[in-house]
Design a protein around this motif. Structure first.
Motif, PDB file in Angstrom:
ATOM      1  N   VAL A   1       0.833  -1.210   0.000  1.00 16.15           N
ATOM      2  CA  VAL A   1       0.000   0.000   0.000  1.00 16.15           C
ATOM      3  C   VAL A   1       0.860   1.248   0.000  1.00 16.15           C
ATOM      4  CG1 VAL A   1      -1.544   1.360   1.476  1.00 16.15           C
ATOM      5  CG2 VAL A   1      -2.067  -1.030   0.983  1.00 16.15           C
ATOM      6  N   THR A   2       1.914   1.258   0.802  1.00 19.48           N
ATOM      7  CA  THR A   2       2.737   2.456   0.898  1.00 19.48           C
ATOM      8  C   THR A   2       3.689   2.621  -0.269  1.00 19.48           C
ATOM      9  OG1 THR A   2       4.295   1.253   2.291  1.00 19.48           O
ATOM     10  CG2 THR A   2       2.607   2.581   3.405  1.00 19.48           C
ATOM     11  N   SER A   3       3.816   1.590  -1.103  1.00 17.39           N
ATOM     12  CA  SER A   3       4.656   1.746  -2.287  1.00 17.39           C
ATOM     13  C   SER A   3       3.854   1.626  -3.571  1.00 17.39           C
ATOM     14  CB  SER A   3       5.820   0.741  -2.264  1.00 17.39           C
ATOM     15  OG  SER A   3       5.398  -0.537  -1.928  1.00 17.39           O
ATOM     16  N   GLY A   4       2.545   1.770  -3.473  1.00 16.35           N
ATOM     17  CA  GLY A   4       1.709   1.933  -4.656  1.00 16.35           C
ATOM     18  C   GLY A   4       1.592   0.725  -5.546  1.00 16.35           C
ATOM     19  N   VAL A   5       1.655  -0.498  -4.991  1.00 18.30           N
ATOM     20  CA  VAL A   5       1.505  -1.692  -5.812  1.00 18.30           C
ATOM     21  C   VAL A   5       0.296  -2.480  -5.316  1.00 18.30           C
ATOM     22  CG1 VAL A   5       3.978  -1.793  -6.269  1.00 18.30           C
ATOM     23  CG2 VAL A   5       3.026  -3.121  -4.379  1.00 18.30           C
ATOM     24  N   PRO A   6      -0.265  -3.372  -6.141  1.00 13.96           N
ATOM     25  CA  PRO A   6      -1.437  -4.141  -5.716  1.00 13.96           C
ATOM     26  C   PRO A   6      -1.122  -5.026  -4.516  1.00 13.96           C
ATOM     27  CG  PRO A   6      -1.171  -4.237  -8.100  1.00 13.96           C
ATOM     28  CD  PRO A   6       0.078  -3.620  -7.553  1.00 13.96           C
ATOM     29  N   ALA A   7      -2.104  -5.162  -3.644  1.00 13.92           N
ATOM     30  CA  ALA A   7      -1.968  -6.009  -2.463  1.00 13.92           C
ATOM     31  C   ALA A   7      -3.045  -7.081  -2.481  1.00 13.92           C
ATOM     32  CB  ALA A   7      -2.080  -5.169  -1.189  1.00 13.92           C
ATOM     33  N   ALA A   8      -2.757  -8.226  -1.879  1.00 12.62           N
ATOM     34  CA  ALA A   8      -3.725  -9.311  -1.811  1.00 12.62           C
ATOM     35  C   ALA A   8      -4.863  -8.925  -0.871  1.00 12.62           C
ATOM     36  CB  ALA A   8      -3.052 -10.584  -1.324  1.00 12.62           C
ATOM     37  N   LEU A   9      -6.077  -9.333  -1.204  1.00  9.51           N
ATOM     38  CA  LEU A   9      -7.237  -8.961  -0.403  1.00  9.51           C
ATOM     39  C   LEU A   9      -7.148  -9.463   1.044  1.00  9.51           C
ATOM     40  CD1 LEU A   9     -10.159  -9.336  -2.966  1.00  9.51           C
ATOM     41  CD2 LEU A   9      -9.258  -7.236  -1.964  1.00  9.51           C
ATOM     42  N   PRO A  10      -6.759 -10.705   1.305  1.00 10.03           N
ATOM     43  CA  PRO A  10      -6.640 -11.122   2.711  1.00 10.03           C
ATOM     44  C   PRO A  10      -5.601 -10.300   3.480  1.00 10.03           C
ATOM     45  CG  PRO A  10      -6.677 -13.039   1.262  1.00 10.03           C
ATOM     46  CD  PRO A  10      -6.513 -11.839   0.379  1.00 10.03           C
ATOM     47  N   ASP A  11      -4.506  -9.954   2.807  1.00 15.17           N
ATOM     48  CA  ASP A  11      -3.486  -9.132   3.462  1.00 15.17           C
ATOM     49  C   ASP A  11      -4.012  -7.737   3.755  1.00 15.17           C
ATOM     50  OD1 ASP A  11      -1.927 -11.338   3.096  1.00 15.17           O
ATOM     51  OD2 ASP A  11      -0.581 -10.448   1.612  1.00 15.17           O
ATOM     52  N   LEU A  12      -4.795  -7.202   2.850  1.00 11.24           N
ATOM     53  CA  LEU A  12      -5.391  -5.884   3.086  1.00 11.24           C
ATOM     54  C   LEU A  12      -6.310  -5.922   4.299  1.00 11.24           C
ATOM     55  CD1 LEU A  12      -6.282  -4.602  -0.492  1.00 11.24           C
ATOM     56  CD2 LEU A  12      -4.840  -3.421   1.169  1.00 11.24           C
ATOM     57  N   ALA A  13      -7.115  -6.961   4.388  1.00 10.85           N
ATOM     58  CA  ALA A  13      -8.019  -7.075   5.537  1.00 10.85           C
ATOM     59  C   ALA A  13      -7.222  -7.141   6.841  1.00 10.85           C
ATOM     60  CB  ALA A  13      -8.904  -8.306   5.381  1.00 10.85           C
ATOM     61  N   ALA A  14      -6.109  -7.890   6.827  1.00  9.66           N
ATOM     62  CA  ALA A  14      -5.263  -7.983   8.023  1.00  9.66           C
ATOM     63  C   ALA A  14      -4.647  -6.632   8.364  1.00  9.66           C
ATOM     64  CB  ALA A  14      -4.164  -9.023   7.807  1.00  9.66           C
ATOM     65  N   LEU A  15      -4.211  -5.900   7.340  1.00 14.30           N
ATOM     66  CA  LEU A  15      -3.626  -4.579   7.575  1.00 14.30           C
ATOM     67  C   LEU A  15      -4.659  -3.623   8.161  1.00 14.30           C
ATOM     68  CD1 LEU A  15      -1.392  -2.451   7.308  1.00 14.30           C
ATOM     69  CD2 LEU A  15      -2.114  -2.118   4.923  1.00 14.30           C
ATOM     70  N   ILE A  16      -5.865  -3.638   7.620  1.00 15.04           N
ATOM     71  CA  ILE A  16      -6.913  -2.750   8.115  1.00 15.04           C
ATOM     72  C   ILE A  16      -7.208  -3.048   9.583  1.00 15.04           C
ATOM     73  CG2 ILE A  16      -9.376  -2.221   7.926  1.00 15.04           C
ATOM     74  CD1 ILE A  16      -8.995  -2.493   4.846  1.00 15.04           C
ATOM     75  N   ASP A  17      -7.342  -4.321   9.925  1.00 15.32           N
ATOM     76  CA  ASP A  17      -7.585  -4.691  11.325  1.00 15.32           C
ATOM     77  C   ASP A  17      -6.439  -4.213  12.221  1.00 15.32           C
ATOM     78  OD1 ASP A  17      -9.968  -5.871  10.669  1.00 15.32           O
ATOM     79  OD2 ASP A  17      -9.174  -7.935  10.662  1.00 15.32           O
ATOM     80  N   ASP A  18      -5.206  -4.394  11.744  1.00 12.62           N
ATOM     81  CA  ASP A  18      -4.033  -4.005  12.530  1.00 12.62           C
ATOM     82  C   ASP A  18      -3.987  -2.497  12.766  1.00 12.62           C
ATOM     83  OD1 ASP A  18      -1.175  -4.597  13.574  1.00 12.62           O
ATOM     84  OD2 ASP A  18      -0.872  -3.032  12.067  1.00 12.62           O
ATOM     85  N   ARG A  19      -4.230  -1.729  11.708  1.00 16.18           N
ATOM     86  CA  ARG A  19      -4.161  -0.261  11.858  1.00 16.18           C
ATOM     87  C   ARG A  19      -5.308   0.265  12.728  1.00 16.18           C
ATOM     88  NH1 ARG A  19       0.353   1.325  12.048  1.00 16.18           N
ATOM     89  NH2 ARG A  19       0.359  -0.801  12.809  1.00 16.18           N
ATOM     90  N   GLU A  20      -6.494  -0.321  12.577  1.00 21.10           N
ATOM     91  CA  GLU A  20      -7.608   0.126  13.411  1.00 21.10           C
ATOM     92  C   GLU A  20      -7.324  -0.160  14.887  1.00 21.10           C
ATOM     93  OE1 GLU A  20     -11.547   0.037  10.600  1.00 21.10           O
ATOM     94  OE2 GLU A  20     -10.904  -1.878  11.478  1.00 21.10           O
TER      95      GLU A  20
END
Length: 471
Positions: free
Chosen positions: A56-75
């Protein structure tokens, strides 16, 4: 600092990797984890959230499960540290990517709230939040706002390379291909690697340099580290192959993209497109249905509806068209603009005059090449053929920024010229459409061939026979 040639893969420092795995929100450190860099032998694999953070921070596509994990972590992190501006920026950017990958515009208001909170906490040179807002505006197809936010991010941090892809997208959406090329040049000065190659490929494609675009995407896919990133580049390579009418090559790329990342729904829809052209209709229908089930983009619903129509299944087509309208309304309620695809639908399957009104407004907001083509076709369908031709020329004439080699655009121009009895130009452009991609649309390719048959061969004037000179 540049990484050098794309084939070089410098080792990641152990400190940077540990910071990433720990979920560090300091973007300056994370940005060193470039998508084509590989850890040394024996280094632990990053956690899913850390992988998405790097992406996300380097502007490339991310896997959907990884995105969900990142969102949970940041929240979770922000509940304990609500004044962490950079964590808010990461969360907002992750919501943008999640909304884009799932075609769920409901993520966009959440993204905007997080990104604006980041700016509220730290308004001084917060390039991460400004860039996130630019990415959000691009995802919503609000290219003027995207340009404004991205230019603000560039001003805040001129050397931050991830701002330039956002500028390229915004300039392209506004039809300013010269500015897009300038942004690419600056990007290539700052950085090399797969993400940059993929952005270069998009610019090359828009300028009609398809061989250069294909080569850049091949290199990007070869150098990509994460499966989601590689799958995204394979999908784009498949789309390029499809645009030049190479069905088998396109299908191979799309199938490989889905194998690498099963959530790559654009590649699934691409398979539907190609399989229909190959006459494998049942497989095509299934591919479209799978794509729509997980990424219900209005464009996919339009394509599937038109495929049903070619099969004489009008009721099934109407179901897809209703889905298209519903998705456009839902997107609008969350601030996203899908007027282009709705205008394209109305021009061919609904109210052409309504399509003209919608697309005129869209042209006023963001005069990109795709909008020029759609508006020209809508005007033609509404009976305004002379004005239609002006927009069709804009979409297809390189001197007017229409460098994209599109069979559909050429078909539209040729049919408009045929209506205006400009038979020579019509014949030339319809033939060009079929040369670019003979399979670009089941119904439209047939219509192009029928129109050429009506036009017949060009007439040859009898030249006067000159008397032989006296010897």
């Amino acid at each position: 600092m540049k990484t050098g040639a794309a084939v070089r893969r410098p080792r990641i420092s152990r400190r940077a990797l540990i910071a990433s795995v720990a979920g560090c929100a300091v973007l300056g450190g994370v940005l060193t984890l470039l998508p084509w860099e590989r850890a040394g032998t024996g280094a632990p694999a990053p956690a899913p959230g850390a992988q998405a953070l790097s992406a996300v921070t380097s502007g490339v596509p991310a896997a959907l499960p990884d995105l969900a994990a990142l969102i949970d972590d940041r929240e979770s992190h922000l509940r304990a540290h609500p004044r962490d501006a950079r964590a808010w920026a990461v969360l907002g950017s992750a919501f943008v990517e999640q909304g884009r990958r799932t075609a769920d515009a409901g993520y966009y208001p959440r993204a905007e709230q997080a990104l604006r909170t980041s700016l509220k906490v730290d308004a001084r040179g917060n390039a991460e939040a400004l860039g996130g807002l630019a990415a959000l505006a691009n995802a919503r197809r609000d290219f003027r706002a995207a340009r404004t936010w991205a230019e603000a991010a560039r001003k805040a941090a001129p050397g931050r390379w991830t701002t330039y892809p956002l500028l390229i997208d915004a300039y392209t959406g506004l039809g300013d291909h010269k500015a897009a090329k300038g942004a690419l040049d600056r990007l290539q000065e700052l950085r090399s690697g797969p993400a940059v190659m993929a952005r270069a490929a998009a610019v090359y494609r828009d300028n009609g340099w398809r061989e250069d675009a294909a080569a850049a995407l091949a290199d990007a896919a070869a150098g990509a580290r994460a499966p989601a990133e590689r799958a995204a580049y394979l999908e784009r390579a498949g789309q390029l192959a499809w645009e030049r009418g190479d069905r088998e090559d396109a299908l191979r790329h799309f199938q490989e993209a889905v194998r690498v990342d099963p959530d790559q729904r654009a590649a699934q829809a691409g398979q539907g497109r190609v399989l229909a052209a190959l006459g494998r209709t049942t497989e095509a229908l299934n591919a479209y249905r799978v794509a729509l089930a997980r990424q219900p983009l209005p464009q996919y619903a339009l394509e599937l509806g038109e495929l049903y129509e070619t099969l004489g299944l009008r009721q099934a087509a109407r179901v897809q068209y209703d889905l298209l309208r519903e998705r456009v309304r839902t997107a609008a309620s969350h601030g996203a603009d899908e007027e282009l695809v709705l205008g394209q639908f109305e021009a061919d399957h609904g109210d052409a005059r309504a399509a003209v009104r919608r697309l005129r407004a869209e042209w006023a907001r963001q005069p990109g090449i795709a909008v020029a083509d759609a508006l020209g076709w809508a005007l033609h369908r509404a009976g305004a053929h002379e004005e239609a031709l002006r927009f069709a020329v804009t979409a297809t004439d390189k001197t007017k920024e229409g460098g994209v080699r599109s069979a559909l655009y050429m078909y539209h121009r040729g049919m408009i010229e045929k209506e205006l009895k400009r038979h020579g130009s019509a014949r030339r452009h319809l033939e060009e459409a079929l040369r670019i991609n003979p399979y670009f649309s089941p119904a439209r390719a047939r219509a192009a061939r029928a129109a050429l048959a009506q036009l017949g061969e060009p007439s040859l004037r009898k030249l006067p026979v000159m008397d032989a000179p006296d010897e």
